[in-house]
Design a protein around this motif. Structure first.
Motif, mmCIF file in Angstrom:
data_model
loop_
_atom_site.group_PDB
_atom_site.id
_atom_site.type_symbol
_atom_site.label_atom_id
_atom_site.label_comp_id
_atom_site.label_asym_id
_atom_site.label_seq_id
_atom_site.Cartn_x
_atom_site.Cartn_y
_atom_site.Cartn_z
ATOM 1 N N GLY A 1 22.574 21.505 8.161
ATOM 2 C CA GLY A 1 23.456 22.387 7.407
ATOM 3 C C GLY A 1 23.275 23.833 7.815
ATOM 4 N N ARG A 2 23.524 24.736 6.891
ATOM 5 C CA ARG A 2 23.308 26.157 7.144
ATOM 6 C C ARG A 2 22.710 26.775 5.906
ATOM 7 N N GLY A 3 22.603 28.086 5.863
ATOM 8 C CA GLY A 3 22.112 28.752 4.670
ATOM 9 C C GLY A 3 20.798 29.477 4.875
ATOM 10 N N ILE B 1 13.791 32.425 5.536
ATOM 11 C CA ILE B 1 13.920 31.298 6.464
ATOM 12 C C ILE B 1 15.399 30.974 6.645
ATOM 13 N N GLU B 2 15.732 30.365 7.768
ATOM 14 C CA GLU B 2 17.035 29.734 7.979
ATOM 15 C C GLU B 2 16.829 28.252 7.706
ATOM 16 N N SER C 1 17.013 25.191 -1.065
ATOM 17 C CA SER C 1 17.713 24.164 -0.307
ATOM 18 C C SER C 1 19.055 24.666 0.183
ATOM 19 N N ASN C 2 19.637 23.892 1.127
ATOM 20 C CA ASN C 2 21.070 23.917 1.342
ATOM 21 C C ASN C 2 21.611 22.563 0.890
ATOM 22 N N GLN C 3 22.791 22.172 1.311
ATOM 23 C CA GLN C 3 23.336 20.903 0.844
ATOM 24 C C GLN C 3 22.799 19.701 1.620
#
Length: 296
Positions: free
Chosen positions: A2-4, A25-26, A243-245
């Motif tokens: 994912g991204r975020g 963090i990425e 988190s991301n998705q």
């Protein structure tokens, strides 16, 4: 992955020194955290919540087990730099963990609001404004160290401690867009105190978080019921999460460490090493610009 962007903020370093560092963090990559900027306070045990552009950190201690904080600060995820003043919680409180949010509102659950009181108050703010928090309702039980998750409709808080080492398994929920008191959701398999959480749109994952325990459990947020076993962290500790998705990330913890782990939320299994925080820290807090309450 994912991204975020994920941020881990504040906390306590070895020697009981509180810090104002914001680690970046990425979420979709792996690697060590980098410096994002600084908070104006040095909070340990704060809470955090955010939408797709802003992350907020609120409450905590200015030093371990000392002066309580009511301040809310915010950062803009897309730019590095320091935090900005947002407003105040309805009360100064500490011993918080991850809060939760949908696309517009952020919630704070419980906490220690004096030397002896374990609060049951729920606060909310509208994240894209600034100003003081408003009382949302009350938890069924006053508690602290109770992390939360959200699927964008429900805010769900997990476990906690009612004082005297009375650690809980019970899970409560509220509907984020309507004020009201907590309602029963189910039970964790294990006790949860002072741990971290992460979530996508359907699942919430919690580190069960007693010292030296590495268990992860998950719930399906749209239903009611008890938690199920997910897997294990790479080491037993009380981390914080974001988190991301797709991915959930857990960082820091007690025993104090700089470890960052990640899991894939829609699978079950053990966590994998992600990298390291800038310095070892415990009782920090995590927030991201994509999570269970926000679209990818």
């Amino acid at each position: 992955g994912g991204r975020g962007r994920g941020l881990f903020m504040g906390g306590t370093q070895p020697g009981n020194t509180t810090i104002n560092t914001i680690n970046l963090i990425e979420v979709s990559t792996t690697g060590n955290a980098t410096d994002f900027g600084d908070l104006s306070d040095r909070p340990t045990q704060p809470t955090a919540f955010g939408d797709s552009t802003r992350g907020c950190v609120a409450g905590g201690n200015a030093s371990p087990y000392a002066s309580l904080i009511s301040k809310i600060e915010y950062i803009t995820f897309s730019s590095s730099g320091g935090a900005n003043d947002f407003g105040e919680l309805t009360e100064a409180c500490r011993a918080l963990s991850n809060g939760c949010s949908d696309a517009t509102r952020g919630l704070r659950f419980g906490g220690v609001n004096s030397a002896t009181a374990y609060g049951n108050r729920i606060d909310f703010v509208t994240i894209q404004t600034t100003g003081d928090a408003t009382e949302f309702g009350s938890l069924l039980l006053g508690r602290y160290g109770n992390p939360a998750v959200s699927n964008g409709v429900r805010g769900i808080q997990i476990g906690g401690n009612t004082g005297g080492n009375n650690t809980l398994k019970n899970i409560e929920f509220v509907n984020i867009q309507s004020k009201g008191d907590g309602q029963d959701f189910g039970q964790m398999l294990s006790l949860v105190d002072d741990g971290g959480t992460c979530c996508d749109k359907t699942r919430g994952i919690a580190a069960t978080s007693l010292s030296n325990v590495n268990t992860l459990e998950f719930i399906t947020m749209a239903t009611f019921g008890n938690a199920q076993d997910f897997g294990d962290l790479t080491s037993g500790r009380r981390p914080r999460g974001c988190s991301n998705q797709t991915r959930g990330v857990f960082a820091g913890g007690d025993p104090i460490t700089n470890i960052i782990d990640f899991v894939t939320i829609q699978t079950t299994g053990n966590a994998t090493d992600f990298g390291d925080l800038i310095t070892p820290v415990q009782q920090n807090v995590g927030v991201s610009d994509i999570h269970g309450g926000l679209a990818q």
